[in-house]
Design an enzyme around this catalytic site. Sequence first.
Site, PDB file in Angstrom:
ATOM      1  CE1 TYR A  56       1.098  -0.123   4.419  1.00 50.43           C
ATOM      2  CE2 TYR A  56       0.067   2.027   4.272  1.00 50.43           C
ATOM      3  CZ  TYR A  56       0.873   1.137   4.936  1.00 50.43           C
ATOM      4  OH  TYR A  56       1.458   1.503   6.123  1.00 50.43           O
ATOM      5  CE  LYS A  76       3.274   3.442   3.290  1.00 53.56           C
ATOM      6  NZ  LYS A  76       3.359   3.439   4.753  1.00 53.56           N
ATOM      7  CD  GLU A  81      10.031   2.153   9.811  1.00 49.53           C
ATOM      8  OE1 GLU A  81       9.765   3.076   9.032  1.00 49.53           O
ATOM      9  OE2 GLU A  81      10.052   0.950   9.464  1.00 49.53           O
ATOM     10  CG  LEU A  85       8.540   2.945   4.318  1.00 44.88           C
ATOM     11  CD1 LEU A  85       8.301   1.740   3.398  1.00 44.88           C
ATOM     12  CD2 LEU A  85       7.220   3.605   4.672  1.00 44.88           C
TER      13      LEU A  85
HETATM   14  N1  PDD Z   1       2.841   5.479   7.069  1.00 45.37           N
HETATM   15  N2  PDD Z   1       7.546   4.351   8.478  1.00 45.37           N
HETATM   16  C1  PDD Z   1       6.396   3.653   8.562  1.00 45.37           C
HETATM   17  C2  PDD Z   1       6.401   2.327   9.241  1.00 45.37           C
HETATM   18  C3  PDD Z   1       5.213   4.188   7.999  1.00 45.37           C
HETATM   19  O1  PDD Z   1       4.071   3.474   8.079  1.00 45.37           O
HETATM   20  C4  PDD Z   1       5.251   5.465   7.390  1.00 45.37           C
HETATM   21  C5  PDD Z   1       4.036   6.089   6.782  1.00 45.37           C
HETATM   22  C6  PDD Z   1       6.469   6.154   7.338  1.00 45.37           C
HETATM   23  C7  PDD Z   1       6.600   7.503   6.684  1.00 45.37           C
HETATM   24  O2  PDD Z   1       6.615   7.389   5.293  1.00 45.37           O
HETATM   25  P1  PDD Z   1       6.093   8.534   4.331  1.00 45.37           P
HETATM   26  O3  PDD Z   1       6.814   9.767   4.663  1.00 45.37           O
HETATM   27  O4  PDD Z   1       6.436   8.042   2.974  1.00 45.37           O
HETATM   28  O5  PDD Z   1       4.605   8.681   4.567  1.00 45.37           O
HETATM   29  C8  PDD Z   1       7.592   5.556   7.881  1.00 45.37           C
HETATM   30  C9  PDD Z   1       1.578   5.872   6.445  1.00 45.37           C
HETATM   31  C10 PDD Z   1       1.305   7.323   6.485  1.00 45.37           C
HETATM   32  C11 PDD Z   1       0.467   5.007   7.014  1.00 45.37           C
HETATM   33  O6  PDD Z   1       0.712   3.822   7.178  1.00 45.37           O
HETATM   34  O7  PDD Z   1      -0.635   5.513   7.251  1.00 45.37           O
END
Ligand code: PDD
Length: 287
Positions: free
Chosen positions: A33, A147, A179, A203
């Site tokens: 996703y 992801k 993270e 990620l």
């Molecule tokens: N999550 N690390 C994890 C585990 C995440 O789930 C996310 C983002 C990020 C930040 O990535 P980005 O800047 O590309 O959004 C880092 C999304 C927002 C979610 O699962 O809702």
Amino acid sequence: MPNIGYLNGQFMPLEQVQVSVEDRGYQFGDGVYEVIRTYRGHPFGLEEHVARLERSARELHIPLSLSKQEWFSAILKGIQQSGYESAKVYIQITRGTAPRNHQFSSSLTPTILITIREMPEFDMASYVRGVQVITVPDIRWGRCDIKSLNLLPNVLAKQQAAEAGAFEAIFVRDGFVTEGASSNVMIVNENMVSSPELNHQVLAGVTLQFVMRIARANGYDVHERSFHVEELATADEVFLVGTTIEVLPVTQVNHSKVGLGLPGPVAGSFMTSFSAAIEEMGPLGLK
Ligand code: PDD
């Protein structure tokens, strides 16, 4: 227009979207996703998010029938149909539908879902006051760079954080920060800005990489280096970055103050640069 759904090429009101119970996303969490956010109707980091989606799918051997341009046009069309200036675009691809069996056939047709909803306003007070986080053991699998839909450890960590009165849970593996449950973590020490090394355990956040660019452009020494959980307590500043939170200062870790327990100037200045970049952003996202 209400919230929009797109299922396998068809747009429809979100409540009309239906997926089979035999979908492998439902049975196994077998899919990937992305979450993209729009500002003034323009998606932030569209190219970067689609590239990461394609990479995640490739790593899991899920074949994609849409070209990059087709992804862009489906996402942009959905945003336009929704009419939302500020939308949360969720894209989910599963391996497809088949009677439950761990093993999969390479001839399955993936299920492609896009949903577009209005983005809820984020609580401004959190930027002014900063947020609390807790640290938790990172019990996730070895490919957190993908992801994937499998988010159980993240779900449980976020719940644990909420029950402790904290905004986010920060994962720690072998003593080192990886993270957040749904965000990346950065720390500042004098002129040095650090993010954990972007390996299989983290990620590669679109927001993180954008904030690293901002940091470099502002003359900071930016390092991808693994840092120990104890550095969260001794850093000048700690902040979280991610699609829905942008740059969010952390003022307490496990109920202990970071620095003076107030949001720091570096996070504030990155947030200002971030907002300025968004103001200049065009229909295809970042320059
Ligand atoms: N999550 N690390 C994890 C585990 C995440 O789930 C996310 C983002 C990020 C930040 O990535 P980005 O800047 O590309 O959004 C880092 C999304 C927002 C979610 O699962 O809702």
